[in-house]
Structures are given as C-alpha cells and as structure tokens.
Design a protein around this motif. Sequence first.
Motif, short mmCIF file in Angstrom:
data_model
loop_
_atom_site.label_atom_id
_atom_site.label_comp_id
_atom_site.label_asym_id
_atom_site.label_seq_id
_atom_site.Cartn_x
_atom_site.Cartn_y
_atom_site.Cartn_z
N ASN A 1 2.49 -10.49 -4.33
CA ASN A 1 3.11 -11.68 -4.91
C ASN A 1 3.79 -11.36 -6.24
O ASN A 1 4.80 -11.98 -6.59
CB ASN A 1 2.07 -12.78 -5.08
CG ASN A 1 1.87 -13.59 -3.81
OD1 ASN A 1 2.82 -13.87 -3.09
ND2 ASN A 1 0.63 -13.94 -3.53
N GLY A 2 3.25 -10.41 -6.98
CA GLY A 2 3.90 -9.98 -8.21
C GLY A 2 5.27 -9.39 -7.95
O GLY A 2 6.25 -9.71 -8.65
N ARG A 3 5.37 -8.55 -6.92
CA ARG A 3 6.67 -7.98 -6.57
C ARG A 3 7.65 -9.07 -6.12
O ARG A 3 8.83 -9.05 -6.48
CB ARG A 3 6.51 -6.93 -5.47
CG ARG A 3 5.97 -5.59 -5.95
CD ARG A 3 6.01 -4.55 -4.86
NE ARG A 3 5.02 -4.82 -3.83
CZ ARG A 3 3.76 -4.37 -3.86
NH1 ARG A 3 3.34 -3.66 -4.88
NH2 ARG A 3 2.93 -4.64 -2.87
N ARG A 4 7.14 -10.01 -5.34
CA ARG A 4 8.02 -11.08 -4.85
C ARG A 4 8.48 -11.97 -5.99
O ARG A 4 9.64 -12.40 -6.02
CB ARG A 4 7.30 -11.89 -3.77
CG ARG A 4 7.03 -11.09 -2.50
CD ARG A 4 6.47 -11.96 -1.39
NE ARG A 4 6.14 -11.15 -0.22
CZ ARG A 4 5.74 -11.64 0.96
NH1 ARG A 4 5.63 -12.95 1.11
NH2 ARG A 4 5.47 -10.84 1.97
N LEU A 5 7.59 -12.26 -6.93
CA LEU A 5 7.99 -13.08 -8.06
C LEU A 5 8.99 -12.34 -8.94
O LEU A 5 9.97 -12.94 -9.43
CB LEU A 5 6.76 -13.48 -8.89
CG LEU A 5 7.05 -14.33 -10.13
CD1 LEU A 5 7.74 -15.64 -9.76
CD2 LEU A 5 5.76 -14.61 -10.91
N ALA A 6 8.77 -11.05 -9.14
CA ALA A 6 9.72 -10.26 -9.94
C ALA A 6 11.11 -10.30 -9.31
O ALA A 6 12.12 -10.49 -10.00
CB ALA A 6 9.23 -8.82 -10.06
N ALA A 7 11.17 -10.15 -7.98
CA ALA A 7 12.46 -10.18 -7.28
C ALA A 7 13.10 -11.57 -7.38
O ALA A 7 14.30 -11.71 -7.59
CB ALA A 7 12.28 -9.78 -5.83
N LEU A 8 12.27 -12.61 -7.23
CA LEU A 8 12.79 -13.98 -7.32
C LEU A 8 13.38 -14.25 -8.70
O LEU A 8 14.46 -14.83 -8.82
CB LEU A 8 11.67 -14.97 -6.99
CG LEU A 8 12.03 -16.46 -7.00
CD1 LEU A 8 11.20 -17.23 -5.98
CD2 LEU A 8 11.83 -17.08 -8.38
N LEU A 9 12.68 -13.85 -9.74
CA LEU A 9 13.16 -14.11 -11.10
C LEU A 9 14.44 -13.34 -11.40
O LEU A 9 15.32 -13.85 -12.12
CB LEU A 9 12.07 -13.75 -12.12
CG LEU A 9 10.83 -14.65 -12.11
CD1 LEU A 9 9.77 -14.11 -13.05
CD2 LEU A 9 11.18 -16.09 -12.47
N GLU A 10 14.58 -12.16 -10.84
CA GLU A 10 15.80 -11.39 -11.07
C GLU A 10 17.01 -12.11 -10.47
O GLU A 10 18.08 -12.18 -11.08
CB GLU A 10 15.65 -9.99 -10.46
CG GLU A 10 16.78 -9.04 -10.80
CD GLU A 10 16.75 -8.52 -12.24
OE1 GLU A 10 17.51 -7.57 -12.53
OE2 GLU A 10 15.97 -9.04 -13.07
N VAL A 11 16.82 -12.67 -9.27
CA VAL A 11 17.90 -13.41 -8.63
C VAL A 11 18.14 -14.73 -9.35
O VAL A 11 19.28 -15.16 -9.55
CB VAL A 11 17.59 -13.65 -7.13
CG1 VAL A 11 18.70 -14.46 -6.48
CG2 VAL A 11 17.42 -12.32 -6.41
N LEU A 12 17.05 -15.40 -9.76
CA LEU A 12 17.16 -16.68 -10.43
C LEU A 12 17.96 -16.56 -11.73
O LEU A 12 18.81 -17.40 -12.04
CB LEU A 12 15.76 -17.23 -10.74
CG LEU A 12 15.70 -18.59 -11.43
CD1 LEU A 12 16.11 -19.70 -10.45
CD2 LEU A 12 14.30 -18.86 -11.98
N VAL A 13 17.71 -15.51 -12.49
CA VAL A 13 18.42 -15.30 -13.75
C VAL A 13 19.91 -15.17 -13.51
O VAL A 13 20.74 -15.72 -14.26
CB VAL A 13 17.86 -14.04 -14.46
CG1 VAL A 13 18.81 -13.54 -15.53
CG2 VAL A 13 16.50 -14.35 -15.07
N ASP A 14 20.27 -14.47 -12.44
CA ASP A 14 21.69 -14.26 -12.15
C ASP A 14 22.37 -15.52 -11.62
O ASP A 14 23.55 -15.76 -11.90
CB ASP A 14 21.83 -13.13 -11.13
CG ASP A 14 23.29 -12.77 -10.86
OD1 ASP A 14 23.99 -12.41 -11.81
OD2 ASP A 14 23.72 -12.89 -9.69
N ALA A 15 21.61 -16.34 -10.86
CA ALA A 15 22.21 -17.50 -10.20
C ALA A 15 22.02 -18.81 -10.95
O ALA A 15 22.53 -19.84 -10.53
CB ALA A 15 21.62 -17.63 -8.79
#
Length: 428
Positions: free
Chosen positions: A210-224
């Motif tokens: 879940n840490g990896r998934r949250l990290a990936a989600l936040l990276e996309v969220l910041v860009d979008a």
Amino acid sequence: MTQTALAVRRPQDPSELGALVELAAEGFGGAVTRVQELHEAVADRSFGPAAGRASVASSAPRAVHDTIAGSVYTVVRGAGTLLGTGLARTVRAAGGGPSISDHPRGRLAQSALNGLWGDRLDAAASPLAVPMAVRVRGRDVPLEHDALAAAFPAATARPVVFVHGLGESDAAWSVRAAERDGTYLTRVLPELGATAVTIRYNTGLHVSENGRRLAALLEVLVDAWPVPIEQLALVGHSMGGLVIRSAGHAATEREDRWPALVDTTISLGTPHLGAPLEQAVHLASWALGALPESRPIAAVLRARSAGIKDLRHGRLVDDEWERLDPDALRGFERADVPLLEGARHHVVAATLASSPDHPFARVIGDLLVLTPSAHGLQGRRRVVAFEEERCRHVGGHDHFDLLNSPALDGFLRDWLAPRPLARCVSGR
C-alpha cells in the motif's frame, strides 16, 4: 510517472454480489474443514493415531468411524460448494446483481472484508478487492486533470490527503459528524485555505504494498491537480500512518517529486511499534497450534490478512516480512526507515483514561494502540525519530474517536497552517 504505475489486477467478472456468494461458499467449505480437523484430533485422542496402531481389532472401529465421518464432511462441503456456485451463476445470469459498493452499508462491509482477507481478494482479482483511489462522495475519481478539476472545483494549492486505517474507508472520517458539528474536513481545513483529499485502499494488503501504491498515486495526483501545488500534507489514522511512512520511503528511493512538497504529516493513533491486540492474537495462534485439538482454531486465526499481521510490529517495508515465517514467535528485525526529510511530523496518542500515566491507560491505551507505540517510544528509547514537542496525547478518547474529535481541531489548525513557501511543483 504515469497512471499505469497504479495498475492493479482488475476482475474479468465485475459482479460483486456473485463474488460475495462464492466467497461465502468458500468460507463455508473452510469452516467445514476446520470442524473436520477438530473432529479428527478428538478421534485421535479416543482411538489413537490413524496410522501405526498396535492391533487390527483396535483399528477396525477407527476405520469405520473415519469412513463415515469423512463421507459426511465431504458431502456437506460439496453441497455448500455446489450451492454457492449455482447461486453465483444465477446472479451473473441475471445481470450480476446490485453493486455492493454503490451503497454506504455495502462499502462499509466491503472495507471490513478487505481488512480481513484483502490480500487474497487482490491476488484473485476479485471485484470485491478495493483499488486504491481518490474518493469524492463515495465514488472513485480518475487521476486526470479534467476529472480532478470537476471533482474539486474549489481546489487550492494546499491539498491535505487523508489515509484511513484497517478495515475502514474514506467515509470513516465522517464518524459522528452530526453530533460533532462536522469533521476535520469541514471544521478545520476551509479556514486554512486547504483542500481535503480522501483515499480509499485495500487494508488487507501488506503495508509496504500500500505504501508503493500510495506513492504512485501521489506522484500522479501532484501532476494532475487542477492548480499548482505549493504544500502537501498527509494525515493518517491507525494503519494509515504506517502507509504514509512507507509511501515516503518508497517515493524517496524512486526519487519521486511529491516528497519535496510535503510540509506536514500527522498520524493519529498509529501503532508505529506495533499493536498489542495483533500481538496477542499472534501469540494465541502460536500457542493453539501446539495441540492437535486446537490447531483448527489456530488455522482460523492465521488466516487473517497480511495487513493485519503487519500491525504486530508496525512493519513498513518488504524486508521486514518477506524472509520471516509469518507464524514464527520471534525473528522480527526492524528496518531503518527514516522519516520523510524536510517535513514536520506530528503524532497523537489517545487513552480512555484522562492521563497516559494512569495504570489503566498503560495497559489498555485507546483499546487498540498504546501511547508509547503511537509516539515511537520503546521504554525511554526513541525508535522513531519524532520530535518530543510534536507528540501529543488526548485523554478520554478511544481509537476511533481520533477519526473525528473537536478536541484535536486545535492541533490540526496549528500543524496544517501554511508556512512560508520554499518549494513548488506545478500541476498540469
């Protein structure tokens, strides 16, 4: 990073009700097996072991018993499987039935189910497995600029991401909202010029996953995100605090951009050094496994999810579990996982008693987490590098009160207040 980094296994069959029927049938079959194992263990006490007996005379009654009992269990288990399979086919033939996740009570049950067995649901690509997603009004929001702009029409440059705990969902932050005049999202954030972003995820998975998934989600969220982000804050309840720490570690190793934006993290009742209830269950399952008659009960306890087992020690990374026998009594070694650099890290512990030094508070804590664990302390030794002045305690609260308590509003206002800008990562 693109949204493909968030890809999880999607079910070929989207019928949640059909999957639930099949899961119930599987659970029934497992229960029958546990009863059969218990029956066989008792029979071993009465007749002696099934093999290696001293005489044919003594083995004859056992052979008759085993034949009859085995046939009965096979028939009952098979009938349950056939019934479940038949009902699931009927549901799918009728269009799949209603969506469980479309209703608040259904989402509550789905979240609890994911907490208990979410790792199995995810591995099987079950439609009941909860994908990690940003949520607005009970719906997933695609991590795309236009979709986020529509879901957050008043988006500000200071999003605050809320990450729930074990068996919970994004709706958990609204517990007792009517009697407490709203939530942190409505009482605190608007006056700070911040925007609440709630996350839902499968709490039965390992915290590290879940840490990896949250990290990936936040990276996309910041860009979008609809507007350029100036500061980012992360708030986690219980397991959510561990997932946030794990995400920071994963993102730092990958050199993601979002950690540079994080100004504040807040963990509420997080078992940074482990939860006593999970430790007790682990010890009980180990002890029950020592006797044949109690091994079926031990098997039931051991079937709890990887996410629950991670709470035993507050595990954050793969190295803390992948080489460890999950049922071993000892052998855990804590990895060195630094706090996210450049951010202020705040923690809150709760106790039912008014004082954390009360004997009752020392033993019970908030019912699920003790104050030293929430503060990262082992005795007087600080295991997690929280600064002492950023550790707080609230008395007269249980574990779930921390999800929405006016007593914490002042802390959150102070901690989430904007600081002078030092960094900025633009959205689209």
